[in-house]
Design a protein around this motif. Structure first.
Motif, short mmCIF file in Angstrom:
data_model
loop_
_atom_site.label_atom_id
_atom_site.label_comp_id
_atom_site.label_asym_id
_atom_site.label_seq_id
_atom_site.Cartn_x
_atom_site.Cartn_y
_atom_site.Cartn_z
N LYS A 163 0.71 -1.28 -0.11
CA LYS A 163 0.16 -0.03 0.02
C LYS A 163 0.89 1.07 -0.02
CE LYS A 163 -3.45 -2.59 2.65
NZ LYS A 163 -2.63 -3.52 2.99
N GLU A 164 0.29 2.26 -0.42
CA GLU A 164 1.10 3.61 -0.46
C GLU A 164 2.03 4.01 0.62
OE1 GLU A 164 -1.38 6.54 -1.96
OE2 GLU A 164 0.34 8.18 -2.08
N VAL A 218 11.26 6.31 -0.44
CA VAL A 218 9.67 5.91 -0.11
C VAL A 218 9.19 5.36 -1.24
CG1 VAL A 218 9.71 7.23 2.07
CG2 VAL A 218 8.96 8.28 -0.30
N ARG A 219 7.98 4.60 -1.14
CA ARG A 219 7.42 3.73 -2.15
C ARG A 219 7.01 4.81 -3.56
NH1 ARG A 219 1.98 2.65 -3.72
NH2 ARG A 219 1.56 0.49 -4.24
N PRO A 220 6.32 6.07 -3.32
CA PRO A 220 6.02 6.71 -4.55
C PRO A 220 7.32 7.04 -5.24
CG PRO A 220 4.81 7.59 -2.46
CD PRO A 220 5.70 6.37 -1.94
N ALA A 221 8.51 7.29 -4.49
CA ALA A 221 9.46 7.82 -5.18
C ALA A 221 10.16 6.70 -5.95
CB ALA A 221 10.51 8.55 -4.13
N PHE A 222 10.12 5.45 -5.33
CA PHE A 222 10.78 4.34 -5.66
C PHE A 222 9.99 3.94 -7.17
CE2 PHE A 222 12.09 -0.04 -5.99
CZ PHE A 222 13.26 0.02 -5.55
N PHE A 223 8.64 4.18 -6.95
CA PHE A 223 7.88 3.72 -8.21
C PHE A 223 8.43 4.92 -9.18
CE2 PHE A 223 3.86 1.50 -7.20
CZ PHE A 223 4.57 0.40 -6.35
N GLU A 224 8.46 5.97 -9.03
CA GLU A 224 8.92 6.86 -10.20
C GLU A 224 10.39 6.51 -10.81
OE1 GLU A 224 8.45 10.52 -10.81
OE2 GLU A 224 6.24 9.98 -10.61
N VAL A 225 11.34 5.96 -9.85
CA VAL A 225 12.48 5.61 -10.36
C VAL A 225 12.54 4.56 -11.40
CG1 VAL A 225 14.69 4.55 -9.79
CG2 VAL A 225 13.79 6.45 -8.34
N MET A 226 11.16 3.74 -11.29
CA MET A 226 11.30 2.51 -12.01
C MET A 226 10.84 2.91 -13.49
SD MET A 226 9.52 -0.55 -10.02
CE MET A 226 9.46 -0.62 -8.40
N ASN A 227 10.36 4.17 -13.51
CA ASN A 227 10.17 4.80 -14.90
C ASN A 227 9.21 3.77 -16.01
OD1 ASN A 227 10.82 6.81 -16.70
ND2 ASN A 227 12.94 5.59 -17.32
N VAL A 228 7.99 3.50 -15.53
CA VAL A 228 7.27 2.82 -16.15
C VAL A 228 5.80 3.72 -16.26
CG1 VAL A 228 7.82 0.63 -16.61
CG2 VAL A 228 6.82 0.97 -14.46
N GLY A 229 5.75 4.64 -15.61
CA GLY A 229 4.51 5.48 -15.42
C GLY A 229 3.57 5.39 -14.31
N THR A 230 2.35 5.54 -14.32
CA THR A 230 1.59 5.78 -13.40
C THR A 230 1.85 4.49 -12.25
OG1 THR A 230 -0.08 4.49 -13.91
CG2 THR A 230 0.10 6.75 -14.54
N PRO A 231 1.47 4.77 -10.86
CA PRO A 231 1.42 3.52 -9.95
C PRO A 231 0.80 2.34 -10.51
CG PRO A 231 1.16 5.61 -8.89
CD PRO A 231 1.00 6.02 -10.16
N GLN A 282 0.35 1.42 -13.45
CA GLN A 282 1.07 0.95 -14.51
C GLN A 282 2.46 0.14 -13.87
OE1 GLN A 282 1.51 4.25 -16.70
NE2 GLN A 282 0.51 3.66 -18.63
N VAL A 283 2.83 0.62 -12.87
CA VAL A 283 4.01 -0.16 -12.25
C VAL A 283 3.41 -1.32 -11.67
CG1 VAL A 283 5.65 0.06 -10.31
CG2 VAL A 283 5.38 2.26 -11.53
N VAL A 284 2.40 -1.47 -11.02
CA VAL A 284 1.90 -2.55 -10.37
C VAL A 284 1.85 -3.55 -11.52
CG1 VAL A 284 -0.12 -3.57 -9.23
CG2 VAL A 284 1.00 -1.53 -8.57
N ASP A 285 1.30 -3.07 -12.87
CA ASP A 285 0.77 -4.16 -13.94
C ASP A 285 2.17 -4.53 -14.22
OD1 ASP A 285 -1.11 -4.98 -15.59
OD2 ASP A 285 0.05 -3.59 -17.09
N VAL A 286 3.07 -4.02 -14.30
CA VAL A 286 4.39 -4.24 -14.95
C VAL A 286 4.94 -5.49 -14.08
CG1 VAL A 286 6.82 -3.76 -15.77
CG2 VAL A 286 4.88 -2.36 -16.39
N LEU A 287 4.92 -4.99 -12.62
CA LEU A 287 5.24 -5.92 -11.72
C LEU A 287 4.51 -7.18 -11.83
CD1 LEU A 287 5.79 -3.48 -8.68
CD2 LEU A 287 7.47 -4.58 -9.95
#
Ligand code: 1PX
Length: 215
Positions: A130-131, A168-181, A183-188
């Motif tokens: 979770k966030e 933190v999680r939101p910043a980490f998601f940004e670093v992954m560079n795949v789009g919205t949270p 989209q990140v969850v989808d790629v994961l």
């Protein structure tokens, strides 16, 4: 820090490398396996110097495998399966204790293989988090469940300290560079089963040849 656009990490790219490393016969191409790790190292480097010692070890291990691949024995290192056969047939592996082959392909890949288990566990935690969940806790729990048992006390302590430096999680998601949270969850959701498949194939092969405890 990220030096150039070229150096930028993209989770999708890593996923593509791990996808390409599986042949139709479920052999694992070392070139693509290594390129998956190199993509991950880019992310690690963008997290700052606190992770430098981890990145250095990962780079050194991928370099050992690339050197084998580029050597005159290169064709034998095309896949993990052919590497295992070649090194075992030619007695190029220190099986019980460190000897004259401290950097065999088999033992080097085993270190990355164990780290792949950590990665899979960590990404699964991230995917279902979770966030407000803490990346450091997810990372530490995944580490304790996998890699930690193969590391010395000093490495465990150093790794444990580095985990506190994770964004933190939101910043980490940004670093992954795949789009919205989302989209990140989808790629994961695609990455985790794929990493699991690559992990399982290697695990079974190493188990079959009794290579899971190479020094
Ligand atoms: C989308 C998220 C992606 C996150 C990417 C992170 C990439 C991490 C790459 C980690 C590669 C680690 C390889 C470690 C191999 C290893 O176990 N080496 C040890 C044993 O080798 P040896 O030759 O001595 O038998 C070696 O002693 C290790 C030294 C360095 C410390 C390794 C700590 C590993 C912690 C793993 C967690 C990384 C945390 C990154 C957070 C994003």
């Amino acid at each position: 820090m990220v030096d150039s656009e070229n150096q930028k990490f993209c989770l999708q790219e890593v996923l593509e490398s791990f996808k390409s490393c599986l042949s139709p016969e479920k052999e694992i191409y070392i070139e693509h396996y290594v390129s998956g790790w190199r993509g991950l190292v880019k992310l690690l480097n963008s997290l700052g110097s606190l992770f430098g010692f981890i990145s250095k070890d990962a780079v050194s291990k991928t370099q050992i495998l690339m050197n084998f691949l580029k050597s005159e024995n290169g064709p034998h290192y095309a896949t993990v399966q052919s590497m295992v056969k070649f090194e075992l047939d030619n007695k190029l592996v220190d099986v019980d204790k460190k000897g004259i082959y401290p950097e065999s392909g088999c033992r080097t890949l085993l270190r990355l293989h164990r780290a792949l288990r950590w990665l899979q566990l960590f990404l699964e935690r991230l995917r279902t988090s979770k966030e407000d969940d803490k990346t450091s806790v997810m990372c530490r729990d995944a580490y304790n469940e996998s890699l930690a048992q193969h590391h010395t006390w000093l490495i465990r302590k150093s790794a444990g300290m580095a985990f506190y430096g994770l964004p933190v999680r939101p910043a980490f998601f940004e670093v992954m560079n795949v789009g919205t949270p989302e989209q990140v969850v989808d790629v994961l959701g695609k990455a985790v089963p794929l990493l699991y498949e690559v992990y399982q194939i290697t695990e079974e092969l190493y188990q079959k040849h009794n290579l899971l405890d190479l020094p």
